[in-house]
Design a protein around this motif. Structure first.
Motif, PDB file in Angstrom:
ATOM      1  N   GLN A  58       0.838  -1.203   0.000  1.00 20.21           N
ATOM      2  CA  GLN A  58       0.000   0.000   0.000  1.00 20.21           C
ATOM      3  C   GLN A  58       0.876   1.258   0.000  1.00 20.21           C
ATOM      4  N   SER A  62       1.198   3.999  -3.006  1.00 22.83           N
ATOM      5  CA  SER A  62       0.966   5.424  -2.716  1.00 22.83           C
ATOM      6  C   SER A  62       2.079   6.278  -3.307  1.00 22.83           C
ATOM      7  N   LYS A 124      -4.932  -1.011  -1.837  1.00 28.67           N
ATOM      8  CA  LYS A 124      -5.216   0.428  -1.826  1.00 28.67           C
ATOM      9  C   LYS A 124      -3.949   1.257  -1.901  1.00 28.67           C
ATOM     10  N   SER A 126      -2.805   5.564  -0.655  1.00 27.91           N
ATOM     11  CA  SER A 126      -3.275   6.606   0.249  1.00 27.91           C
ATOM     12  C   SER A 126      -4.329   7.487  -0.419  1.00 27.91           C
ATOM     13  N   SER A 127      -5.432   7.693   0.316  1.00 26.93           N
ATOM     14  CA  SER A 127      -6.574   8.463  -0.194  1.00 26.93           C
ATOM     15  C   SER A 127      -6.237   9.895  -0.551  1.00 26.93           C
ATOM     16  N   GLY A 217      -4.965   8.067   9.293  1.00 24.48           N
ATOM     17  CA  GLY A 217      -5.904   6.962   9.436  1.00 24.48           C
ATOM     18  C   GLY A 217      -6.957   7.247  10.471  1.00 24.48           C
ATOM     19  N   PHE A 285     -13.622  10.968   4.607  1.00 24.38           N
ATOM     20  CA  PHE A 285     -12.506  10.009   4.512  1.00 24.38           C
ATOM     21  C   PHE A 285     -12.997   8.665   3.961  1.00 24.38           C
ATOM     22  N   HIS A 286     -14.094   8.157   4.533  1.00 28.11           N
ATOM     23  CA  HIS A 286     -14.584   6.838   4.105  1.00 28.11           C
ATOM     24  C   HIS A 286     -15.133   6.868   2.680  1.00 28.11           C
ATOM     25  N   LEU A 289     -12.146   6.792   0.435  1.00 31.56           N
ATOM     26  CA  LEU A 289     -11.579   5.447   0.520  1.00 31.56           C
ATOM     27  C   LEU A 289     -12.377   4.459  -0.338  1.00 31.56           C
ATOM     28  N   LYS A 290     -13.682   4.666  -0.387  1.00 24.67           N
ATOM     29  CA  LYS A 290     -14.555   3.771  -1.172  1.00 24.67           C
ATOM     30  C   LYS A 290     -14.525   4.087  -2.661  1.00 24.67           C
ATOM     31  N   ASN A 296     -10.456   9.563  -7.880  1.00 21.42           N
ATOM     32  CA  ASN A 296     -10.152   8.119  -7.790  1.00 21.42           C
ATOM     33  C   ASN A 296     -10.104   7.454  -9.166  1.00 21.42           C
TER      34      ASN A 296
END
Ligand code: FE2
Ligand code: FE2
Length: 334
Positions: A58, A62, A124, A126-127, A217, A285-286, A289-290, A296
């Motif tokens: 991950q 990133s 994943k 990093s967002s 996080g 954030f979520h 992330l999704k 994205n």
């Protein structure tokens, strides 16, 4: 230092008797308790190995996805000097990716498979890199805040329990501190320039501040894997501890820059010596992330295309390596 090298000093691999499972676990536990480094040949629990592979992969992903938001400004950097610095920085990030994929490979995985997992959306990155870089000031804000947060996250990893990861982080952190300084310098120049430049710097900081805090996080009470990672010596401090450290480090620098951060609840707590900050929007954030962040889809599409377009380079590298190996073999036989 080896954790399971329990055989006599002169024993060859063939002579060595596999230590009983209980001894291997005890050897691993002893090494972790002594805060020593584990090396690739050492025995390790399967969960430890899997956690490290996931984390290092991950991290590597990133680094290479992180080249995109900044690469966006290479052709539009405001001067030759700025362009040269930004190109060097983006190349550093590619190098960080390479150190980290190499570190992951010492755990018995292939980087080609890790990249396939990234491209399939099964691993994943990093967002933070799903946010756009709208103006030149964003390059300053990324260096100052995003690389700054990365340093706070990564300095403790230089002492993590897995040797190859820890050593990669030592090199990476040296370069990250240069990245943070160059971002600070861009913002300092803009902030002390014309009113329009100052406004541009402030706008960039306003947009990058909260996503930077999210880089540490979820809060500790919502971070289920943290306790195990800390017990294994992979993680040294909790998410909230690191976030606080970042805020305390960054706010005096904001003062020097002549910029503010977008938080009305921010106040200095004399008693504890810490800056107290307002609530973080974890729903955002979520969502990012999704996959619902502003960039994205664009980031993944670009990554897959770059991978496909680079296929001939990988093929050529493999063909060259094979030819070299053949030459060496025939040279040795002669
Ligand atoms: Fe990096
Ligand atoms: Fe960096």
């Amino acid at each position: 230092m080896s954790g399971n090298d329990l055989g006599p000093a002169l024993a060859t691999d063939d002579d060595r008797v596999e230590p009983a499972a209980v001894d291997r676990q005890a050897g691993f536990d002893r090494l972790i308790a002594a805060d020593e480094r584990l090396e690739p040949r050492d025995w390790m629990p399967e969960g430890y190995r899997k956690t490290l592979i996931r984390q290092i992969a991950q991290h590597a992903h990133s680094e290479i996805i992180g080249m995109q938001p900044e690469g966006n400004w290479i052709t539009r950097a405001p001067s030759l000097r700025r362009k040269a610095i930004l190109m060097a920085k983006v190349q550093d990030e590619a190098g960080h990716g390479l150190y980290l994929y190499s570190a992951a490979e010492t755990l018995g995985v292939d980087r080609a498979d890790l990249l396939d997992l990234l491209h399939a959306g099964r691993q994943k990155y990093s967002s933070i890199f799903n946010y756009p870089t709208l103006t030149w000031a964003d390059i300053g804000a990324i260096g100052w805040l995003v690389d700054g947060a990365a340093i706070v996250n990564q300095v403790p990893l230089c002492r993590c329990s897995y040797g190859p990861y820890a050593r990669a982080m030592v090199r990476i952190c040296k370069e990250e501190s240069f990245h943070q300084r160059q971002g600070f310098e861009i913002l300092h120049t803009l902030s002390h320039g014309t009113p329009e430049q100052h406004e541009m710097a402030q706008d960039a900081v306003d947009r990058w501040w909260w996503p930077s805090l999210m880089m540490f996080g979820p809060p500790d009470e919502a971070s289920p894997h943290s306790a195990q990672s800390m017990a294994w010596g992979i993680k040294k401090h909790s998410n909230d501890e690191l976030r606080q450290r970042f805020v305390d480090m960054t706010l005096p620098q904001a003062h020097v820059l002549g910029l503010t951060v977008p938080d009305q609840d921010l106040r200095y707590d004399e008693e504890s010596g810490h800056w107290r900050f307002g609530p973080i929007d974890w729903a955002e954030f979520h969502a990012v992330l999704k996959g619902q962040g502003p960039c994205n889809a664009q980031r993944m599409e670009h990554r897959r295309r770059a991978h496909d377009e680079g296929a001939w380079v990988r093929e050529a590298a493999v063909a060259y390596a094979e030819k070299q190996a053949q030459r060496e073999a025939s040279g040795a036989a002669a």
